[in-house]
Write a protein that holds these residues in place. Structure first.
Motif, PDB file in Angstrom:
ATOM      1  N   SER A  25       0.842  -1.190   0.000  1.00  0.00           N
ATOM      2  CA  SER A  25       0.000   0.000   0.000  1.00  0.00           C
ATOM      3  C   SER A  25       0.881   1.245   0.000  1.00  0.00           C
ATOM      4  O   SER A  25       2.070   1.194   0.320  1.00  0.00           O
ATOM      5  CB  SER A  25      -0.897  -0.003   1.231  1.00  0.00           C
ATOM      6  OG  SER A  25      -0.122   0.263   2.393  1.00  0.00           O
ATOM      7  N   ALA A  26       0.277   2.352  -0.359  1.00  0.00           N
ATOM      8  CA  ALA A  26       0.990   3.628  -0.319  1.00  0.00           C
ATOM      9  C   ALA A  26       1.409   3.928   1.122  1.00  0.00           C
ATOM     10  O   ALA A  26       2.472   4.512   1.356  1.00  0.00           O
ATOM     11  CB  ALA A  26       0.109   4.740  -0.874  1.00  0.00           C
ATOM     12  N   ASP A  31       5.573   4.451   5.301  1.00  0.00           N
ATOM     13  CA  ASP A  31       6.139   4.001   6.572  1.00  0.00           C
ATOM     14  C   ASP A  31       7.586   3.545   6.418  1.00  0.00           C
ATOM     15  O   ASP A  31       8.426   3.808   7.289  1.00  0.00           O
ATOM     16  CB  ASP A  31       5.294   2.869   7.159  1.00  0.00           C
ATOM     17  CG  ASP A  31       3.926   3.342   7.639  1.00  0.00           C
ATOM     18  OD1 ASP A  31       3.717   4.570   7.769  1.00  0.00           O
ATOM     19  OD2 ASP A  31       3.061   2.478   7.859  1.00  0.00           O
ATOM     20  N   VAL A  32       7.891   2.859   5.318  1.00  0.00           N
ATOM     21  CA  VAL A  32       9.277   2.442   5.084  1.00  0.00           C
ATOM     22  C   VAL A  32      10.152   3.672   4.874  1.00  0.00           C
ATOM     23  O   VAL A  32      11.254   3.771   5.424  1.00  0.00           O
ATOM     24  CB  VAL A  32       9.374   1.472   3.886  1.00  0.00           C
ATOM     25  CG1 VAL A  32      10.824   1.221   3.497  1.00  0.00           C
ATOM     26  CG2 VAL A  32       8.679   0.153   4.221  1.00  0.00           C
ATOM     27  N   THR A  98      14.874   5.063  -3.189  1.00  0.00           N
ATOM     28  CA  THR A  98      13.957   4.062  -3.753  1.00  0.00           C
ATOM     29  C   THR A  98      13.508   3.081  -2.678  1.00  0.00           C
ATOM     30  O   THR A  98      14.245   2.795  -1.734  1.00  0.00           O
ATOM     31  CB  THR A  98      14.611   3.248  -4.889  1.00  0.00           C
ATOM     32  OG1 THR A  98      15.731   2.547  -4.378  1.00  0.00           O
ATOM     33  CG2 THR A  98      15.037   4.135  -6.046  1.00  0.00           C
ATOM     34  N   VAL A  99      12.307   2.577  -2.861  1.00  0.00           N
ATOM     35  CA  VAL A  99      11.774   1.505  -2.011  1.00  0.00           C
ATOM     36  C   VAL A  99      11.276   0.414  -2.948  1.00  0.00           C
ATOM     37  O   VAL A  99      10.494   0.680  -3.866  1.00  0.00           O
ATOM     38  CB  VAL A  99      10.615   1.990  -1.105  1.00  0.00           C
ATOM     39  CG1 VAL A  99      10.006   0.839  -0.330  1.00  0.00           C
ATOM     40  CG2 VAL A  99      11.105   3.080  -0.164  1.00  0.00           C
ATOM     41  N   HIS A 100      11.760  -0.791  -2.711  1.00  0.00           N
ATOM     42  CA  HIS A 100      11.374  -1.949  -3.531  1.00  0.00           C
ATOM     43  C   HIS A 100      10.817  -3.020  -2.602  1.00  0.00           C
ATOM     44  O   HIS A 100      11.512  -3.465  -1.685  1.00  0.00           O
ATOM     45  CB  HIS A 100      12.596  -2.478  -4.297  1.00  0.00           C
ATOM     46  CG  HIS A 100      12.338  -3.735  -5.044  1.00  0.00           C
ATOM     47  ND1 HIS A 100      11.577  -3.768  -6.194  1.00  0.00           N
ATOM     48  CD2 HIS A 100      12.734  -5.008  -4.821  1.00  0.00           C
ATOM     49  CE1 HIS A 100      11.522  -5.020  -6.629  1.00  0.00           C
ATOM     50  NE2 HIS A 100      12.206  -5.783  -5.820  1.00  0.00           N
TER      51      HIS A 100
END
Length: 162
Positions: A25-26, A31-32, A98-100
């Motif tokens: 989810s967005a 949160d990350v 970036t978040v993966h």
């Protein structure tokens, strides 16, 4: 007619083998990404407990200087030792680029950091230490934790100068 049940069984097995991409989810991405701000806040307060509490109980850390720690108590000790030494009185700025998502509950966040306020043994300012970071984040319940944090300062290959 006996071919149809065999064909449908093969089709079901083939579909089961198709990789499913992690859906997040967005809010999870937000949160990350917030972990960077939490790490930054704890660093700038020189609060080793606050920083260690961001980690899983068995989380681990490898600093850009090669310091390692495994488990929340060791992570706390590592940061306390760093702030008693070369990083005493420093400030950090952390940015997530970036978040993966590997799975819905596991993400890799890459970013960058700048540490200012470092001084050599004589007290002279040594400038900014800039580097890259990777956080492996894991969601437990409704909270994201650091499972692993890696920092690195890129080196310039010999002969290429700065």
């Amino acid at each position: 007619m006996r071919t149809l049940p065999k064909l449908s069984t093969v089709l079901v097995l083939c579909l089961a083998a198709v990789p499913v991409f992690a859906q997040s989810s967005a809010d999870d991405e937000k949160d990350v990404r917030a972990i960077a701000a939490q790490l930054q806040e704890a660093w700038n307060k020189a609060d080793a407990k606050m920083l260690a509490d961001l980690f899983l109980t068995d989380g681990d850390y490898v600093s850009s200087t090669g310091r390692t720690a495994r488990g929340r108590p060791e992570v706390e000790k590592a940061f306390a030792a760093q702030w008693a030494g070369i990083y005493k009185g420093t400030r950090i700025t952390v940015t997530t680029t970036t978040v993966h998502f590997i799975r819905k509950d596991v993400a890799i966040a890459d970013g960058a950091f700048d540490v200012t306020g470092m001084k050599d043994a004589s007290g002279k300012s040594v400038g900014t230490r800039s580097g890259l970071s990777t956080v492996v984040a894991v969601k437990k319940g409704d909270r994201w934790y650091v499972a692993a944090l890696r920092g690195m300062v890129p080196s310039v290959p010999e002969g290429l100068g700065k």
